[in-house]
Design an enzyme around this catalytic site. Structure first.
Site, mmCIF file in Angstrom:
data_model
loop_
_atom_site.group_PDB
_atom_site.id
_atom_site.type_symbol
_atom_site.label_atom_id
_atom_site.label_comp_id
_atom_site.label_asym_id
_atom_site.label_seq_id
_atom_site.Cartn_x
_atom_site.Cartn_y
_atom_site.Cartn_z
ATOM 1 N N GLU A 1 0.862 -1.182 0.000
ATOM 2 C CA GLU A 1 0.000 0.000 0.000
ATOM 3 C C GLU A 1 0.898 1.231 0.000
ATOM 4 O O GLU A 1 1.287 1.730 1.034
ATOM 5 C CB GLU A 1 -0.947 0.003 1.199
ATOM 6 N N HIS B 1 -5.725 6.078 -2.376
ATOM 7 C CA HIS B 1 -5.151 7.337 -1.896
ATOM 8 C C HIS B 1 -4.896 8.252 -3.093
ATOM 9 O O HIS B 1 -3.773 8.674 -3.359
ATOM 10 C CB HIS B 1 -3.874 7.072 -1.098
ATOM 11 N N HIS C 1 -10.053 0.560 -0.477
ATOM 12 C CA HIS C 1 -11.016 1.124 0.492
ATOM 13 C C HIS C 1 -11.791 2.323 -0.071
ATOM 14 O O HIS C 1 -11.500 3.483 0.224
ATOM 15 C CB HIS C 1 -10.377 1.440 1.844
ATOM 16 N N ASP D 1 -8.943 -3.685 6.995
ATOM 17 C CA ASP D 1 -7.938 -2.619 7.059
ATOM 18 C C ASP D 1 -7.459 -2.458 8.498
ATOM 19 O O ASP D 1 -7.142 -1.358 8.956
ATOM 20 C CB ASP D 1 -8.478 -1.292 6.515
#
Length: 395
Positions: free
Chosen positions: A132, A198, A219, A281
């Site tokens: 990530e 992101h 997410h 998460d």
């Protein structure tokens, strides 16, 4: 041989009343209802489920920690603690997830993860690392460390893949960054699942990203742009784009805090049920009663507080990961999103297995698949967890 009888067996399309499943050499060999039980009796160990649900084990494709440990601690014991902690709540397979960090820490992560593969015998299985970062939009960093966020660097990611391709299953990045499309091509050609996350991308960026391998939303809603204006004109952000575009699967933190009821229902209304994946998460506070914790490495991670069932940055500017376990995700989707038990289980078993390309081995109760199974009651309280036909947890 191991046979589980008197269970409500959650199969891909129905629940088999008073069903039974037999296991041999770690794989499912027979599935049936009470009418098909052998009259001559059963061989080997027998578990009487006494009406509990028998479900495929949960597959968490985005998890950072639990039980007071984080994968970025880069300690073998941390990996084992996390695997055992989440197994207690029904997770039988997981993809250890990193955080944006200094390069040296990431290189160390590869080494420790590889060591863990041969000794992880009493918890959820590891199926590959999820990287990530660090190629993210600064404005959408959330709790990611801004010191290490950067644009894709071919020298860096090509070096990583040359040495550690066999350990990496997934990589999340922002597709609008300079060099992100070339990065997407390189990662996709290496057979790694590519996700967008992101990100400050708008619709046009997402469409281009799809053409270069970005097919999963990391997410959804968290760390993503929404509708924005440029020169007075409106542009669809990453959120709207991922809800609209059929080529994008989405993962959601279904703890009931990151995404309250309207968001969960909107996602379920706009995406097919086979496109939605539930993730924890989870950070190190999952499975503990801690009120203060650390996101990322305990040596130089980010201090966080835990309240309202979620981790937060101390200044309350952002959530800092969840403290959810897999059972909580199922309860949230049933009670808040108001979907069926079968659909909720699919979103945490078969769907993630398909996306991560392990559905030929796990993710559903079918003959020939690995016996990764859990027993839970009507409150989704896990009573037994079975990995590769072996019991790794009993309440």
């Amino acid at each position: 041989m191991l046979t589980i009888i008197n269970a409500q067996v959650i199969s891909p399309n129905s629940i088999i009343d008073r069903g039974w499943v037999s296991i041999k050499d770690g794989r499912i060999v027979t599935i049936g209802d009470y009418k098909t039980l052998p009259k001559e009796g059963l061989q080997g160990e027998i578990i009487d489920a006494q009406g509990l649900y028998l479900s495929p084990g949960f597959v968490d494709i985005h998890v950072h920690g639990g039980g007071g440990a984080d994968f970025m601690d880069n300690e073998l014991e941390a990996y084992l603690t996390i695997a055992e902690t989440h197994a207690k709540f029904g997770t039988t397979a997981m993809f250890p997830t990193t955080l944006t960090s200094e390069p040296e820490l990431l290189w160390e992560t590869f080494s420790v993860y590889e060591q863990s593969l041969s000794v992880n015998q009493s918890g959820a299985k590891f199926y590959g690392l999820h990287l990530e970062g660090p190629y993210f939009a600064m404005n959408q960093r959330g709790a990611q460390d801004p010191r290490f966020i950067r644009n894709p660097d071919p020298l860096e990611y090509q070096s990583i893949l040359d040495k550690y391709r066999h350990l990496i299953a997934r990589w999340s990045a922002a597709p609008e960054l300079p060099g992100a499309l070339e990065f997407g091509d390189y990662v996709s050609e290496a057979g790694i699942v590519l996700a967008l996350g992101h990100t400050d991308a708008v619709y046009e960026d997402i469409v281009r990203g799809i053409e270069h391998g970005y097919r999963l939303a990391t997410h959804l809603y968290s760390g993503m742009s929404g509708m924005t204006r440029k020169n007075a004109f409106r542009y669809a952000g990453a959120i709207e784009s991922c809800l609209l575009l059929e080529d994008i699967d989405v993962e959601i933190i279904a703890d009931g805090v990151h995404l309250p009821e309207p968001f969960l229902k909107l996602i379920c209304k706009n995406k097919r049920k086979d496109q939605i994946v539930l993730i924890t998460d989870a950070m190190r506070g999952a499975g503990t009663s801690d009120r203060e914790s650390i996101l990322g490495s305990k040596q130089n991670g980010t201090p966080v507080i835990i309240e309202d069932g979620v981790a937060k940055l101390p200044d309350l500017t952002s959530f800092a990961g969840s403290v959810a376990t897999a059972d909580r995700l199922i309860r949230t989707m049933i009670n808040v999103a108001e979907i069926s038990l079968i659909d909720a289980v699919q979103m945490l078993s078969l769907n993630p297995s398909r996306i991560m390309r392990i559905d030929d081995q796990t993710g559903s109760i079918e003959k020939g698949k690995l016996a990764d199974l859990i027993l839970f009651n009507e409150r989704i309280e896990v009573k037994t967890t079975i990995v590769n036909g072996n019991i790794v947890y009993e309440a």
